[in-house]
Design an enzyme around this catalytic site. Structure first.
Site, PDB file in Angstrom:
ATOM      1  CG  HIS A 142      -2.098  -0.865   1.155  1.00 38.61           C
ATOM      2  ND1 HIS A 142      -2.051  -2.186   1.509  1.00 38.61           N
ATOM      3  CD2 HIS A 142      -3.380  -0.629   0.743  1.00 38.61           C
ATOM      4  CE1 HIS A 142      -3.247  -2.738   1.321  1.00 38.61           C
ATOM      5  NE2 HIS A 142      -4.073  -1.815   0.855  1.00 38.61           N
ATOM      6  CE  LYS A 146      -3.884  -0.466   4.755  1.00 41.48           C
ATOM      7  NZ  LYS A 146      -5.182   0.092   5.102  1.00 41.48           N
TER       8      LYS A 146
HETATM    9  P1  NAD Z   1      -7.187   9.426   4.887  1.00 43.54           P
HETATM   10  O1  NAD Z   1      -6.157   9.610   5.961  1.00 43.54           O
HETATM   11  O2  NAD Z   1      -6.889   9.987   3.531  1.00 43.54           O
HETATM   12  O3  NAD Z   1      -8.591  10.035   5.344  1.00 43.54           O
HETATM   13  C1  NAD Z   1      -9.153   9.829   6.605  1.00 43.54           C
HETATM   14  C2  NAD Z   1      -9.910  11.108   6.950  1.00 43.54           C
HETATM   15  O4  NAD Z   1     -10.676  10.830   8.124  1.00 43.54           O
HETATM   16  C3  NAD Z   1      -8.985  12.277   7.265  1.00 43.54           C
HETATM   17  O5  NAD Z   1      -9.393  13.406   6.493  1.00 43.54           O
HETATM   18  C4  NAD Z   1      -9.185  12.511   8.761  1.00 43.54           C
HETATM   19  O6  NAD Z   1      -9.104  13.886   9.127  1.00 43.54           O
HETATM   20  C5  NAD Z   1     -10.580  11.968   8.972  1.00 43.54           C
HETATM   21  N1  NAD Z   1     -10.802  11.501  10.343  1.00 43.54           N
HETATM   22  C6  NAD Z   1     -10.072  10.620  11.028  1.00 43.54           C
HETATM   23  N2  NAD Z   1     -10.591  10.407  12.250  1.00 43.54           N
HETATM   24  C7  NAD Z   1     -11.702  11.186  12.327  1.00 43.54           C
HETATM   25  C8  NAD Z   1     -12.673  11.418  13.337  1.00 43.54           C
HETATM   26  N3  NAD Z   1     -12.588  10.804  14.526  1.00 43.54           N
HETATM   27  N4  NAD Z   1     -13.682  12.271  13.071  1.00 43.54           N
HETATM   28  C9  NAD Z   1     -13.760  12.906  11.869  1.00 43.54           C
HETATM   29  N5  NAD Z   1     -12.848  12.728  10.874  1.00 43.54           N
HETATM   30  C10 NAD Z   1     -11.843  11.878  11.112  1.00 43.54           C
HETATM   31  O7  NAD Z   1      -7.450   7.853   4.794  1.00 43.54           O
HETATM   32  P2  NAD Z   1      -8.091   7.049   3.564  1.00 43.54           P
HETATM   33  O8  NAD Z   1      -6.997   6.606   2.653  1.00 43.54           O
HETATM   34  O9  NAD Z   1      -9.250   7.817   3.025  1.00 43.54           O
HETATM   35  O10 NAD Z   1      -8.587   5.736   4.328  1.00 43.54           O
HETATM   36  C11 NAD Z   1      -9.557   5.818   5.367  1.00 43.54           C
HETATM   37  C12 NAD Z   1      -9.817   4.433   5.940  1.00 43.54           C
HETATM   38  O11 NAD Z   1     -10.402   3.608   4.929  1.00 43.54           O
HETATM   39  C13 NAD Z   1      -8.550   3.679   6.382  1.00 43.54           C
HETATM   40  O12 NAD Z   1      -8.847   2.917   7.530  1.00 43.54           O
HETATM   41  C14 NAD Z   1      -8.246   2.760   5.204  1.00 43.54           C
HETATM   42  O13 NAD Z   1      -7.503   1.607   5.563  1.00 43.54           O
HETATM   43  C15 NAD Z   1      -9.652   2.397   4.793  1.00 43.54           C
HETATM   44  N6  NAD Z   1      -9.824   1.937   3.406  1.00 43.54           N
HETATM   45  C16 NAD Z   1     -10.784   0.994   3.222  1.00 43.54           C
HETATM   46  C17 NAD Z   1     -11.075   0.554   1.956  1.00 43.54           C
HETATM   47  C18 NAD Z   1     -12.184  -0.460   1.774  1.00 43.54           C
HETATM   48  O14 NAD Z   1     -12.478  -0.878   0.632  1.00 43.54           O
HETATM   49  N7  NAD Z   1     -12.839  -0.855   2.857  1.00 43.54           N
HETATM   50  C19 NAD Z   1     -10.393   1.063   0.854  1.00 43.54           C
HETATM   51  C20 NAD Z   1      -9.421   2.025   1.072  1.00 43.54           C
HETATM   52  C21 NAD Z   1      -9.153   2.470   2.359  1.00 43.54           C
END
Ligand code: NAD
Length: 233
Positions: A142, A146
């Protein structure tokens, strides 16, 4: 429900921004994104906390584990179905999602890709065919931003094999969206299955489809098998 379901997106990062951008094409009306941080790049109706949200029909969460817990509490308290793709949750955090599921429909998937979920369903059969002689290992690659390792997807792939002892190697390189490989080593041969996500729209589209499906379900805890099982991967 009259008209397009009203959607809020919790976490407006890499994933949340794509979900928000694709909502209208998926037949959902985006009400707001919720993020504790202001992102200069995003032109989206943003609120700083769940408390500031107007009425919505469904919430999609892609944040961090504490964010998924906050989303679960809020959805349980407000009667709003929750789709969460956030990974890296520990046991107590899973419990918060399960508690919410006693009141509202909650769907969690560590990966919203149909191809990856098909691979996950295939693995037990392969293991059965190849027997216990095969040495199995997993690799997740990744992007460097991440936060969790191994990935939630690698853990789900391993869980599908029912063998928590299998090694997972996690590499964090550049801007890789998500590559997963499962390797079966046998005497004189190696079988490798690899899944590569080409972009985040794959996951965003899946989460939006899952949200539409979840709107038709009663309270309870759902995973990708229930959602995809309703129409096949
Ligand atoms: P990212 O860091 O780009 O975005 C996360 C966002 O959430 C940030 O803007 C942060 O400020 C916000 N945030 C975090 N905690 C918060 C809270 N308590 N209240 C409000 N906002 C909050 O991350 P990303 O790449 O978008 O990934 C997000 C999550 O999704 C990760 O856990 C990642 O592993 C997961 N993910 C899952 C899939 C899937 O298919 N299920 C795919 C990709 C990523």
């Amino acid at each position: 429900m009259d008209g397009a379901p009203r959607l809020a997106v919790h976490g407006a990062g890499r994933m949340g921004a794509r979900v928000a951008a694709m909502a209208a094409d998926a037949g959902m009306a985006l009400v707001a994104v919720v993020d504790r941080q202001q992102s200069g790049a995003l032109r989206l109706p943003r609120v700083g906390s769940l408390a500031g949200l107007p009425a919505v029909d469904v919430l999609i969460d892609f944040s961090l584990p504490d964010g998924a817990v906050a989303a679960a509490h809020w959805c349980g308290a407000h009667g709003v179905p929750l789709v969460s793709g956030t990974t890296g949750l520990h046991a107590a955090q899973w419990e918060a999602l399960e508690q919410a599921a006693a009141k509202v429909p909650v769907l969690h998937a560590s990966n919203f890709s149909p191809g990856l979920n098909a691979l996950r369903l295939l693995l037990p059969r392969l293991q059965q065919l190849l027997g216990t002689e095969a040495k199995v290992s997993l690799l997740d690659v990744h992007h460097v931003h991440k936060q969790d390792a191994p990935s939630g997807t690698a853990l789900a792939l391993r869980a599908s094999l029912g063998r928590e002892d299998l090694p997972i190697e996690s590499r964090r390189e550049g801007e890789v969206v998500g590559d997963h490989s499962v390797r079966f080593e046998l005497p004189h041969e190696t079988l490798t299955l690899q899944h590569q996500a080409q972009d985040r729209d794959l996951f965003a589209a899946g989460a939006l489809r899952a949200a539409r499906w979840l709107l038709q379900q009663p309270a309870g805890f759902y995973g990708p098998d229930q959602w995809l099982g309703s129409k096949g991967p």
